[in-house]
Write an enzyme that holds these catalytic residues in place. Sequence first.
Site, short mmCIF file in Angstrom:
data_model
loop_
_atom_site.label_atom_id
_atom_site.label_comp_id
_atom_site.label_asym_id
_atom_site.label_seq_id
_atom_site.Cartn_x
_atom_site.Cartn_y
_atom_site.Cartn_z
N LYS A 109 0.84 -1.20 0.00
CA LYS A 109 0.00 0.00 0.00
C LYS A 109 0.88 1.25 0.00
CE LYS A 109 -3.99 -1.67 2.67
NZ LYS A 109 -5.01 -1.42 1.64
N ARG B 201 -10.55 -11.25 1.55
CA ARG B 201 -11.40 -12.26 0.92
C ARG B 201 -10.73 -13.64 0.95
NH1 ARG B 201 -11.62 -8.76 -4.49
NH2 ARG B 201 -11.37 -7.16 -2.92
N1 BES Z 1 -8.15 -3.54 4.20
C1 BES Z 1 -8.34 -3.09 2.89
C2 BES Z 1 -9.64 -2.33 2.68
C3 BES Z 1 -9.78 -1.04 3.41
C4 BES Z 1 -9.51 0.15 2.76
C5 BES Z 1 -10.26 -1.02 4.69
C6 BES Z 1 -9.70 1.35 3.43
C7 BES Z 1 -10.42 0.19 5.33
C8 BES Z 1 -10.16 1.37 4.70
C9 BES Z 1 -8.36 -4.27 1.92
O1 BES Z 1 -7.62 -5.37 2.29
C10 BES Z 1 -7.81 -3.78 0.62
O2 BES Z 1 -6.68 -3.36 0.61
N2 BES Z 1 -8.61 -3.83 -0.40
C11 BES Z 1 -8.21 -3.38 -1.68
C12 BES Z 1 -8.77 -4.35 -2.69
C13 BES Z 1 -8.24 -4.16 -4.07
C14 BES Z 1 -6.78 -4.50 -4.13
C15 BES Z 1 -9.03 -5.04 -4.99
C16 BES Z 1 -8.80 -1.98 -1.90
O3 BES Z 1 -9.90 -1.72 -1.42
O4 BES Z 1 -8.14 -1.16 -2.50
ZN ZN Z 2 -5.57 -5.27 1.72
#
Ligand code: BES
Ligand code: ZN
Length: 499
Positions: A270, A344
């Site tokens: 990230k 997921r």
């Molecule tokens: N934990 C994150 C989602 C999240 C984002 C929670 C902001 C709380 C606040 C999740 O694991 C994630 O990173 N999801 C990605 C999915 C994508 C790579 C398909 C996302 O939402 O960007």
């Molecule tokens: Zn994630």
Amino acid sequence: MEMTVSVNDNINGTLILPLVEDTEAIPEDCERGLPQSMKAQINRVLSDGDFKGKAKSTISLVGGEDGKIILAGLGKSDNVSVHDYRKAGAAVFASIKKIHGNDFTVRFSNAGVAEMAAFAEGMMLRDYSYNHYKMKDDESEDDESIKQIRLACSEKEAGELTSMVENYSGVAKGVHLSRDLGNCPPNDMYPEEFADRAYEWAKQYDNVDVTVINYEQALKHGMGGLVAVGKGSSRKPCMVIFEMNKDVKGKCPVLVGKGITFDTGGISLKPGANMDQMKYDMGGSATVFGTMEALAQTGHQGKVVGITCMAENMPAANATRPGDVIKGLSGKTIEILNTDAEGRLVLSDGLWKAGEYDPEYIIDFATLTGACVVALGHEATGLWSNNDEFRTRIHEAGNAVDELAWPMPLLPAFEKEMTDSIIADTRNLGAGRYGGANTAAAFLKQFVPNQDYDKDGEQITWAHMDIAGTYWGAKSNTMVKDGATGIHVRTIHHLITQG
Ligand code: BES
Ligand code: ZN
Ligand code: ZN
């Protein structure tokens, strides 16, 4: 806080008066036993229009000779609801300062038992701060000493009010437990620590068992999703299973939680901004644990199972790569296209495992997607289900306790998108960047077992709740000052006990 019900006319400590908008003088049913000077002080503030009774507003009158007073606004008189009482209770609690002392008496005008109890609930919910890591004395005006609150009511109301307040107090303990878990920094909150806390917690109840499936067992059992996410961390993953009243016969609710104690994104790292907030990526598991506490505290007699999928998502030499294909508990293969779509993966094993507990229904809770925050902000949880009636039941349970869960679509097109990998049965990333919260839900659906795992049978009733926007940063949530919100402990307690 100690919350008691009082049927005498005494005012102990600071008087709290919840009032509707445009109240011009102190209501008659609040007057008994009040010294003349106090009544005059209140009436002056009301007639001068210094306090208008607007929802969530408060005013503190502290200079009087006979005692201190806080007036609390309930909003417009024609449609004051229990939610307004709950919010007013929380707003009053937030406004309490050292000068108000430790004793309080609340007097209601023209309120039913449900309204009074909701006001008390708001006070109890707002009575929370997370300061385990503040070593030096806080010099703020806020008072954190234990407060004694008396709710004045008639003798006829006392029994019912006492039992409602006791019930809400038990539920608030569950909410606060969830918040404690979510607020804990990720160096101290990791999968094994969560498991230890659950194990220790269960010792206080005869009717709750906690079992931990550790990393070696997860590997042996084929929990490929959990292992793929957690293996790159030195804090290894585990699955924690809560069973309440397990000897009760028949089907039961099974709650599944995403428990990523820190989400760096893994190899699909990230960006740095706000990455610290990814400690709350275990909010789903905290919801499950907190709900178990709420149910245990309120003496729930039915069987309920909770499954939390705990892992830390780290980049490492031995971490999962984009491009890897894994096989989880269900036997289906998953092409991992982005290691940041990890929630997921752990849930795919948790949902499949849930099928072992003869579910009446399965609900999963997850801070799953940024896309859900884009869609609904911090105001509503995204809610998907394979059963329209069940989705409505959860939506209504949320409305009953003022925790909004908004219906979202589970569409065949999204399922197709998540199952057309050229190399595996499923893929963990959608084809484009649109509809990301929906594609995530459609992916999860692939791992909800059929009744008795019968391949031609009917899929178990299931709902998915994406709490990425509501578990943290919900500024409009009056019950919460900051940090983890503990959302949906109350919704699910309501669903299971009264829904
Ligand atoms: N934990 C994150 C989602 C999240 C984002 C929670 C902001 C709380 C606040 C999740 O694991 C994630 O990173 N999801 C990605 C999915 C994508 C790579 C398909 C996302 O939402 O960007
Ligand atoms: Zn994630
Ligand atoms: Zn995540």
